[in-house]
Design a protein around this motif. Sequence first.
Motif, mmCIF file in Angstrom:
data_model
loop_
_atom_site.group_PDB
_atom_site.id
_atom_site.type_symbol
_atom_site.label_atom_id
_atom_site.label_comp_id
_atom_site.label_asym_id
_atom_site.label_seq_id
_atom_site.Cartn_x
_atom_site.Cartn_y
_atom_site.Cartn_z
ATOM 1 N N TYR A 1 1.431 11.073 -5.475
ATOM 2 C CA TYR A 1 2.128 10.112 -6.320
ATOM 3 C C TYR A 1 3.404 9.605 -5.652
ATOM 4 N N ALA A 2 3.971 10.417 -4.776
ATOM 5 C CA ALA A 2 5.178 9.985 -4.079
ATOM 6 C C ALA A 2 4.901 8.801 -3.158
ATOM 7 N N VAL A 3 3.729 8.795 -2.509
ATOM 8 C CA VAL A 3 3.391 7.677 -1.626
ATOM 9 C C VAL A 3 2.615 6.591 -2.355
ATOM 10 N N GLY A 4 1.896 6.965 -3.432
ATOM 11 C CA GLY A 4 1.190 5.990 -4.236
ATOM 12 C C GLY A 4 -0.210 5.686 -3.750
ATOM 13 N N PRO A 5 -0.998 4.994 -4.584
ATOM 14 C CA PRO A 5 -2.406 4.749 -4.275
ATOM 15 C C PRO A 5 -2.637 3.815 -3.096
ATOM 16 N N VAL A 6 -1.671 2.947 -2.786
ATOM 17 C CA VAL A 6 -1.882 2.022 -1.663
ATOM 18 C C VAL A 6 -1.987 2.796 -0.359
ATOM 19 N N PHE A 7 -0.993 3.652 -0.098
ATOM 20 C CA PHE A 7 -0.988 4.415 1.144
ATOM 21 C C PHE A 7 -2.034 5.529 1.152
ATOM 22 N N THR B 1 -10.832 -13.662 2.873
ATOM 23 C CA THR B 1 -9.871 -13.285 1.847
ATOM 24 C C THR B 1 -10.431 -12.111 1.063
ATOM 25 N N ALA B 2 -9.567 -11.147 0.725
ATOM 26 C CA ALA B 2 -10.024 -9.978 -0.028
ATOM 27 C C ALA B 2 -9.062 -9.683 -1.165
ATOM 28 N N ARG B 3 -9.626 -9.269 -2.283
ATOM 29 C CA ARG B 3 -8.818 -8.748 -3.381
ATOM 30 C C ARG B 3 -9.041 -7.238 -3.445
ATOM 31 N N PRO C 1 -10.602 0.962 1.925
ATOM 32 C CA PRO C 1 -11.217 -0.365 2.061
ATOM 33 C C PRO C 1 -10.435 -1.287 2.986
ATOM 34 N N LEU C 2 -9.118 -1.118 3.080
ATOM 35 C CA LEU C 2 -8.341 -1.953 4.003
ATOM 36 C C LEU C 2 -8.758 -1.683 5.452
ATOM 37 N N THR C 3 -9.002 -0.421 5.759
ATOM 38 C CA THR C 3 -9.455 -0.076 7.110
ATOM 39 C C THR C 3 -10.847 -0.641 7.366
ATOM 40 N N LEU C 4 -11.719 -0.523 6.376
ATOM 41 C CA LEU C 4 -13.073 -1.050 6.530
ATOM 42 C C LEU C 4 -13.042 -2.569 6.717
ATOM 43 N N LEU C 5 -12.290 -3.259 5.901
ATOM 44 C CA LEU C 5 -12.248 -4.720 5.966
ATOM 45 C C LEU C 5 -11.657 -5.212 7.281
ATOM 46 N N THR C 6 -10.620 -4.541 7.763
ATOM 47 C CA THR C 6 -10.037 -4.960 9.046
ATOM 48 C C THR C 6 -10.939 -4.592 10.218
ATOM 49 N N ALA C 7 -11.711 -3.509 10.083
ATOM 50 C CA ALA C 7 -12.683 -3.176 11.128
ATOM 51 C C ALA C 7 -13.756 -4.250 11.215
ATOM 52 N N GLU D 1 0.880 -1.439 8.094
ATOM 53 C CA GLU D 1 1.646 -2.668 7.946
ATOM 54 C C GLU D 1 1.177 -3.468 6.724
ATOM 55 N N ILE D 2 -0.138 -3.485 6.494
ATOM 56 C CA ILE D 2 -0.657 -4.167 5.302
ATOM 57 C C ILE D 2 -0.206 -3.449 4.036
ATOM 58 N N ALA D 3 -0.320 -2.108 4.038
ATOM 59 C CA ALA D 3 0.095 -1.321 2.873
ATOM 60 C C ALA D 3 1.572 -1.542 2.563
ATOM 61 N N GLU D 4 2.382 -1.539 3.582
ATOM 62 C CA GLU D 4 3.812 -1.782 3.407
ATOM 63 C C GLU D 4 4.049 -3.178 2.847
ATOM 64 N N ALA D 5 3.290 -4.159 3.334
ATOM 65 C CA ALA D 5 3.439 -5.532 2.847
ATOM 66 C C ALA D 5 3.065 -5.641 1.375
ATOM 67 N N ILE D 6 2.040 -4.890 0.951
ATOM 68 C CA ILE D 6 1.648 -4.905 -0.455
ATOM 69 C C ILE D 6 2.791 -4.412 -1.333
#
Length: 633
Positions: free
Chosen positions: A447-453, A511-513, A459-465, A605-610
């Motif tokens: 919870y300290a880092v949250g669901p994004v990280f 584009t991805a949601r 899925p972010l890794t999969l999509l960028t791959a 970098e994407i996670a941080e941007a989110i």
Amino acid sequence: MSANFVARELEYNMPDGWLQGDAATQSHFKPLNTFRERFEAMLVEVVELGFEAIDLWTGHLDWNWATPAHVAIAKDLLEEHGLRVVSYAGWFGATAAEFEAACLLCNELEIPILGGGTTLLESDREAAVSILRRHGVIFALENHPEASAGEVLAKLGDGDEDVIGVAVDTGWFATQGSDALEQMQALGDRIRHVHLKDVLAKPAEKTGYFFKDMGHETCELGKGIVPIKNCIQYLVTQGYRGAVAIEHEPEDFDPRDDCRKSLGSVKGWFQEATVAIAPEDPVGVVIVGCGNIADRYAAQINSYPHVRLLGTQDIDRSRAEKLASEFGGKVYNSLEEVLADEAVEIVVNLTIHHVHEAIIRQCLEAGKHVHTEKPLALTSKGAWGLVELADQLELRLSSAPTTWLGEAQQTVWRKIKEGAIGQPRVAYAEVNWGRIESWHPNPAPFYAVGPVFDVAVYPLTLLTAFFGPAKRVIAGGGFLHRERQTKEGKPFTVESPDWTAAVVEFASGMTARVTSNFYVTWSTTQTGMEIHGDDGMVRMDRWDVFESPAYIANKETGDKTWKLVPDSYPAPGIEFARGLSDLAFAIREERPHLTTGSHAAHVVEIAEAILTSIEESRPVEVDATRFRPAELA
């Protein structure tokens, strides 16, 4: 194989052959009012013998009489007892309708293979292939009554290898005077499933039992005339990844004790065969951080002949000792002791999120390659700093998540690359990860880092791959449920947004949601990932597990949704150490590894941007120039 109990309902007195046992079993299991009790009793026996998967025989759940209620009960009980069904064994009819009924049952229970027989392959091959492709099921023809690989291959015919193969029954080859090992070698890569069965020599005098008298008296593996150990050695050396069933169906006694012994023998023979092909210089690794996921890493490491688990280390020594006692290796007193050991080539970093950057830096500076759990770091500056350091020191930096290497994921990617959905333009990924405090012993760091990280990185890794680097992010989110309690009732406060929704724009035009949260439970219908193109769509029920059901809808399917057959037999769940395995190979083969530090840094970098976009309510640009996806061979 549940068919091992073919004679059980006859109190192990089955003189008149298979059909006698089949009829008795069908009669026992068909009534719906007693099905739950009887099916569960059978599963309990299987679990008590030490098995984690089952080859389900039609006698216990026949496509011909199984109602939706039967199937629902079976599904619930299999899940309750932790048993996967790796194959559906039996006879699958003569007509397209009958064959499709068997495939539909497989879909309901997520069974990948029909292992047995059907005459539809001979009478209407085109219909059989169409049904298999539509439902994403493989038909593996069992070699009975065929006495040789040549006869089996002739029956299979040419082509359609993606959905038609062989279920090798080693015992039937022996009964018919063939060498099972030689026939397996001749069948080669058409083997999709294996029934390990041993048989005794044909008795000199009649016994009154049908199978015994024809020379098909099954026995504990290794006690008969089939070279079972050599067959296993062949499977290992050929890199066979499919399922293996232990088959033993005596007519006149309970086989459970033999099956238990056979399971132990088979595990030992597989281990011996794996050790035999191990290189002389396996890559030495140590696990640092022996928490919730370390046992899965350790088990997988021990299955790789080219990787050697040297030991474990944790700030809580008792956890390191527990892991080492189960999986081997020494217990290191400190990270410094690990780094001082010249035999250690790769440090496997499984520590908590907040110390990843510091641990990785210390390992790199000591001259060690690193494979780390996600995230690489908690800031893009820290992540790219690690990438630069590894480059400067000419060391390898590898990072999870590596789930984009899974069989389901790579099958979907192959379809996209082949143009099956046309130009891909938009993806939807759902990361509803539930309330971690309900199952994890130490939820606060997550919870300290949250669901994004923690989980959106999958899925972010999969999509960028698949689609290359991102260039821009716009996101929203916040706190749904800040005050929480651990399983022990200890309160804690959520420190990072526990719900987010991000739109990620890629340099390629994709584009991805991506949504992520630590609130919505897995019971939601919004799961998995969809990728849409000009000419169709592919989707996965799960973006993480390697055997996730995957589907396609396009012009070829007539805008109906077909289930995809994986390119190869998938690992169950997540093979967490697959990236580490590739890294070890890459070091020895002096080639680039797939799960690169630059990929992981770009995802950070994407996670941080989110999170920045949520906090500052604005779009955030992402550097799309520093990362290029690795290419699979």
